[in-house]
Design an enzyme around this catalytic site. Structure first.
Site, mmCIF file in Angstrom:
data_model
loop_
_atom_site.group_PDB
_atom_site.id
_atom_site.type_symbol
_atom_site.label_atom_id
_atom_site.label_comp_id
_atom_site.label_asym_id
_atom_site.label_seq_id
_atom_site.Cartn_x
_atom_site.Cartn_y
_atom_site.Cartn_z
ATOM 1 N N VAL A 453 0.242 -0.994 0.127
ATOM 2 C CA VAL A 453 -0.260 0.329 -0.033
ATOM 3 C C VAL A 453 0.515 1.041 0.128
ATOM 4 C CG1 VAL A 453 -1.944 1.291 1.802
ATOM 5 C CG2 VAL A 453 -1.952 -1.192 1.202
ATOM 6 N N HIS A 454 0.692 2.192 -0.659
ATOM 7 C CA HIS A 454 1.349 3.631 -0.786
ATOM 8 C C HIS A 454 0.911 4.105 0.206
ATOM 9 C CE1 HIS A 454 3.131 7.467 -3.290
ATOM 10 N NE2 HIS A 454 2.385 7.455 -2.577
ATOM 11 N N HIS A 455 1.881 4.034 1.428
ATOM 12 C CA HIS A 455 1.393 4.798 2.613
ATOM 13 C C HIS A 455 2.780 4.989 3.208
ATOM 14 C CE1 HIS A 455 -0.031 5.247 6.729
ATOM 15 N NE2 HIS A 455 -1.493 5.932 6.431
#
Length: 560
Positions: A453-455
């Site tokens: 996840v882009h986080h």
């Protein structure tokens, strides 16, 4: 923001059929199609399980000094200096980070809180059955407490609103060179941010202020039993809405972060949306008069954004139409609101028809996902809102007519309300794993879900090592899975061919947002539990004085 279309005169129930006699119903854009849908349906308990996960995403997004019961092991206090270096409103600690970055955008965050409040007002019994009622109220209050900090909430009139904390676009120009400290450029855990985060204020931002007003007004109904807090929310909503009407302008003017990340197409839809929520919160007819002003409706309809026929953080018109259709179905206030409410009802019904798989207004992927944003990236945020509205609308129709056999007309054809709920289930089931990839797009739900996840917080180990602004890039760019699982995050979603790339650096696939997850929560709670539970028919009307339909006056003589 919404097409005029030839189904504009459709009505919604058998009761309305006689009223519609003689009306020509044309369905030029609703033509039959065959769509392959995956028939496997998660159990009701699965919707409830996914609901538990989806709510936890908000815990992971909290900024400020975290409560003891936050229950996200890899998160702790962060950005405790937000607002400290501004002239006024210098306590901007708290709120939510928008997505995979540490920016606090009031526009989508306000919309997310409005959606959560709407779902609580309609489905409080389902939240209680799921054991999540206190949790979701806590999530909403965390958001509204912060929103109250971003303007002078004790005043009756204001001249500014904070719209953002943090820096997104740091490309710079000749007079403002590139900065290496920014919430997009830097890949750091929020807990490690040590640079000064700029605060952006706006002085003419009708869309933002009206959405914030909607958020506080809706929350005031959620917190009706906490009278002092509810009163504070109502007062803040009134102040914001007055500001939105008096100082006209879009908050996302050229050159701003807002334009780049959350560009608002117009403010007309927020005027209707905000006025509708303030009417329900206060019972003051002046708000209903404004929400049903024909000129306002025309402006909203013709200020079309790029996504038509879908509720989103940018376009609230469909949400407002469904919200006001509720008033027509259960109270039917008559003149002078009758005609606009009838039109809103028709237009909402037309959009509901367009969601059904029998028609081709919107394409679907081969796996059955409706393409509300016409094949562009990040589709799921629109899909979940549509699933929520379709379920809610079907529950409105059932509660209004009290017959399980009732439904709605789409052109000349009559459809059971069950087809709306089935549409919602099909779409949510796709998101939960019934898709060609056999991949759940909600992290932590099911056996397979995205692990990149882009986080920032999820991708950097919580190992007491502080990584610098660019020192964290190695965690952004690694092919290894995130060390921290961000439970409940609904990623942006697949492409128009049902394809998905679990790549951290591609936020078109792997980034989750507050607004997207709020729609997911709303759809899941609406579909969860026993269908017979239905909506809470009366709570939203508590502030409205008794109202009876009155006959319209004789028509005025028309001047050429």
């Amino acid at each position: 923001m919404m097409h005029h279309n030839p189904l504009g005169s459709l009505m919604v129930s058998r009761n309305a059929l006689m009223w519609m006699a003689g009306t020509l119903m044309v369905a030029t854009f609703l033509t039959a199609s065959n769509v392959h849908a995956y028939p496997l349906t998660p159990s009701k308990d699965n919707y409830k399980l996914a609901l538990h996960k989806a709510l936890m995403f908000f815990n992971a997004q909290r900024s400020g000094r975290l409560p003891r019961h936050n229950n996200v092991s890899w998160r702790s206090d962060s950005c405790l200096r937000d607002g400290k270096f501004t002239d006024t409103l210098n306590d901007l600690v708290g709120g939510y980070y928008d997505a995979g970055n540490a920016i606090k955008f009031n526009f989508p965050a306000s919309f997310a809180m409005t959606m959560l409040s709407w779902s609580v007002i309609e489905y409080s019994a389902k939240y209680k059955a799921a054991g999540e009622f206190a949790h979701v109220k806590d999530i909403i209050k965390w958001g509204t407490d912060y929103l109250l900090k971003t303007f002078n909430n004790s005043a009756d009139s204001i001249d500014r609103v904070i719209d953002q904390v943090g820096l997104g676009n740091n490309d710079g120009d000749s007079e403002n060179p590139i900065t290496t400290d920014g919430d997009i450029f830097c890949w750091m855990r929020p807990e490690d941010i040590d640079y000064i985060r700029p605060v952006t204020a706006c002085h003419a931002c009708s869309d933002l202020a009206a959405e914030m007003a909607a958020s506080l007004a809706a929350a005031s109904i959620v917190f009706k039993d906490q009278k002092a807090y509810s009163k504070k929310l109502v007062h803040g909503a009134k102040t914001l809405f007055k500001f939105s009407r008096n100082e006209r302008g879009r908050y996302s003017f050229p050159g701003t972060d807002a334009e780049l990340f959350y560009n608002s197409t117009s403010y007309w839809d927020e005027f209707i949306w905000g006025a509708a929520w303030l009417y329900y919160a206060t019972g003051n007819n002046s708000y209903l008069q404004l929400a049903t002003t024909s000129g306002l409706a025309k402006h909203a309809a013709f200020s079309k954004g790029p996504i038509h026929g879908a509720l989103s953080w940018d376009n609230k018109l469909l949400g407002a139409q469904v919200l006001l259709t509720r008033l027509r179905l259960f109270i039917n206030p008559g003149y002078p609101y009758r005609e606009t409410l009838r039109r809103f009802h028709n237009e909402a019904n037309t959009i509901m028809c367009s969601y059904l798989p029998y028609f081709t207004t919107f394409k679907r992927t081969k796996g059955g996902l409706i393409q509300l944003n016409h094949g562009k990236p990040k589709p799921l945020q629109y899909v979940v809102n549509a699933a929520f509205l379709a379920t809610l609308y079907s529950d409105y129709l059932e509660a209004a007519d009290n017959t399980k056999s009732d439904g709605m007309f789409c052109g000349p054809s009559f459809y059971s309300i069950d087809v709306l709920r089935e549409f919602a289930k099909t779409q949510i089931n796709y998101i939960l794993g019934k898709n060609p990839k056999k991949l759940s797009y909600v992290v932590g739900f099911g056996n397979r879900f995205p692990t990149h996840v882009h986080h920032r917080g999820a991708s950097i180990p919580n190992n007491k090592i502080k990584y610098s602004c660019d020192g964290g890039w190695k965690w952004r760019d690694t092919s290894k899975p995130n060390p921290n699982t961000i439970d409940g995050a609904m990623v942006a979603g697949p492409d128009k061919d049902d394809g998905f790339h679990d790549v951290r650096t591609n936020n078109n696939y792997t980034e989750a947002t507050l607004a997207g997850n709020a729609g997911l929560v709303a759809a899941l709670v609406a579909l969860s539990g026993d269908k017979a539970t239905g909506i809470d028919k009366n709570t939203i009307f508590n502030a409205i004085p008794p109202m009876f339909p009155t006959p319209p006056p004789p028509p005025a003589s028309r001047k050429p």
